[in-house]
Design a protein around this motif. Structure first.
Motif, PDB file in Angstrom:
ATOM      1  N   GLY A  70       0.830  -1.198   0.000  1.00  0.00           N
ATOM      2  CA  GLY A  70       0.000   0.000   0.000  1.00  0.00           C
ATOM      3  C   GLY A  70       0.860   1.241   0.000  1.00  0.00           C
ATOM      4  N   GLY A  90       1.148   3.865  -1.781  1.00  0.00           N
ATOM      5  CA  GLY A  90       0.646   5.206  -2.067  1.00  0.00           C
ATOM      6  C   GLY A  90       1.512   5.933  -3.070  1.00  0.00           C
ATOM      7  N   GLU A 150       0.991  -1.280  -4.852  1.00  0.00           N
ATOM      8  CA  GLU A 150      -0.036  -0.243  -4.769  1.00  0.00           C
ATOM      9  C   GLU A 150      -1.126  -0.555  -5.793  1.00  0.00           C
ATOM     10  N   SER A 179      -3.851   1.189  -6.563  1.00  0.00           N
ATOM     11  CA  SER A 179      -4.408   2.339  -7.265  1.00  0.00           C
ATOM     12  C   SER A 179      -3.483   2.731  -8.423  1.00  0.00           C
ATOM     13  N   ARG A 219       0.094   4.667  -8.118  1.00  0.00           N
ATOM     14  CA  ARG A 219       1.283   3.896  -8.503  1.00  0.00           C
ATOM     15  C   ARG A 219       2.080   4.633  -9.580  1.00  0.00           C
ATOM     16  N   ASP A 241       1.140  -4.179  -9.110  1.00  0.00           N
ATOM     17  CA  ASP A 241      -0.282  -3.915  -8.975  1.00  0.00           C
ATOM     18  C   ASP A 241      -0.916  -5.120  -8.285  1.00  0.00           C
ATOM     19  N   VAL A 262      -2.602   1.752   5.861  1.00  0.00           N
ATOM     20  CA  VAL A 262      -3.310   0.847   4.954  1.00  0.00           C
ATOM     21  C   VAL A 262      -4.438   0.109   5.662  1.00  0.00           C
TER      22      VAL A 262
END
Length: 258
Positions: free
Chosen positions: A53, A55, A74, A76, A80, A96, A118
């Motif tokens: 996580g 970020g 990450e 998102s 990422r 991912d 997280v």
């Protein structure tokens, strides 16, 4: 129990995170306090590290600059991609993945895992914590930072949300761009989970103990310097650390079970 049944993944919120956290004194304090305590608490042997996580990648960068080869997880996409753009030639590999897929995507075992801010965004944070403990190698360290439920209650009282505090309705709903965590945690929960997973707590740090209660929400650079000095001085002292907006735990997995 959490009010939200799905994990919160921050697709489309990279700009908001950058503005509301790391573009403010709050982010500066967070990084300053972690930078103050972590060098003496985490291993310095350059062992491979897993940043779960990640970020915008601040901790991945911090680890890589200290000689670790980092796998940065990450889920998102825009977070990422924003993180990757800041990496340069650092030894960071982006992945991912969600916490549920870590055993397949990043099986380890890992001698160092970082998981900051997280668990409070997950519908089942205890299960995710157990997953991290499983991925941790014997003799490994887990750097865990969570949003402090007790500090959230205190903050609500200060803001006049008395009924909300009395009813213990502290969780966010995970909707739109609101950034109140859906599963804020207590120190007692983290301690119980650590014991259940056989992890020892080596140190606990309160992050942002004083800043959020300042009358001046936008301190001058000189004031911020003094606030950071206070945050560093008292971040591990009783009773102050207990009201940090975040609580950071350095956890260790023994090499042998006693």
């Amino acid at each position: 129990m959490p009010l939200v049944t799905n994990d919160r993944i921050f697709d489309g919120l990279a700009d908001k995170f950058e503005r509301s956290l790391y573009g403010t004194p709050r982010g500066a304090i967070r990084l300053a306090v972690l930078g103050h305590v972590l060098p003496s608490e985490l291993p310095t042997d350059g062992r491979p590290a897993l940043d779960v996580g990640a970020g915008l990648g601040q901790m991945s960068i911090w680890l890589a600059q200290r000689g670790h080869t980092v796998t940065m997880v990450e889920p998102s996409r825009d977070m990422r991609e924003r993180a990757i753009a800041c990496m340069g030639d650092l030894a960071v590999t982006p992945v991912d993945a969600t916490w549920q897929t870590l055993p397949e995507r990043t099986p380890g075992p890992w001698g160092l895992i970082v998981c900051h801010a997280v668990l409070e965004w997950l519908a089942t944070p205890q299960a995710a914590f157990a997953q991290l403990a499983t991925l941790l190698a014997p003799g490994g360290y887990l750097s865990l930072m969570v949003f402090n439920r007790d500090a959230l209650r205190f903050s609500n009282v200060i803001k006049g949300n008395l009924d909300k505090a009395l009813d213990d309705r502290l969780e966010g709903l995970g909707k739109r761009q609101r950034l109140t965590p859906i599963s804020p945690l207590t120190d007692a929960q983290v301690r119980a989970w650590s014991t259940a997973q056989g992890l020892s707590i080596e140190a606990v740090t309160g992050v942002r103990i004083f800043h959020d209660y300042l009358g001046e929400r936008h301190p001058t650079p000189e004031q911020l310097e003094k606030v950071i000095e206070l945050e560093r001085r008292y971040c591990q002292q009783e009773p102050h650390w207990r009201l940090g907006r975040y609580l950071h735990y350095t956890l260790y997995k023994p090499e042998t079970v006693s």
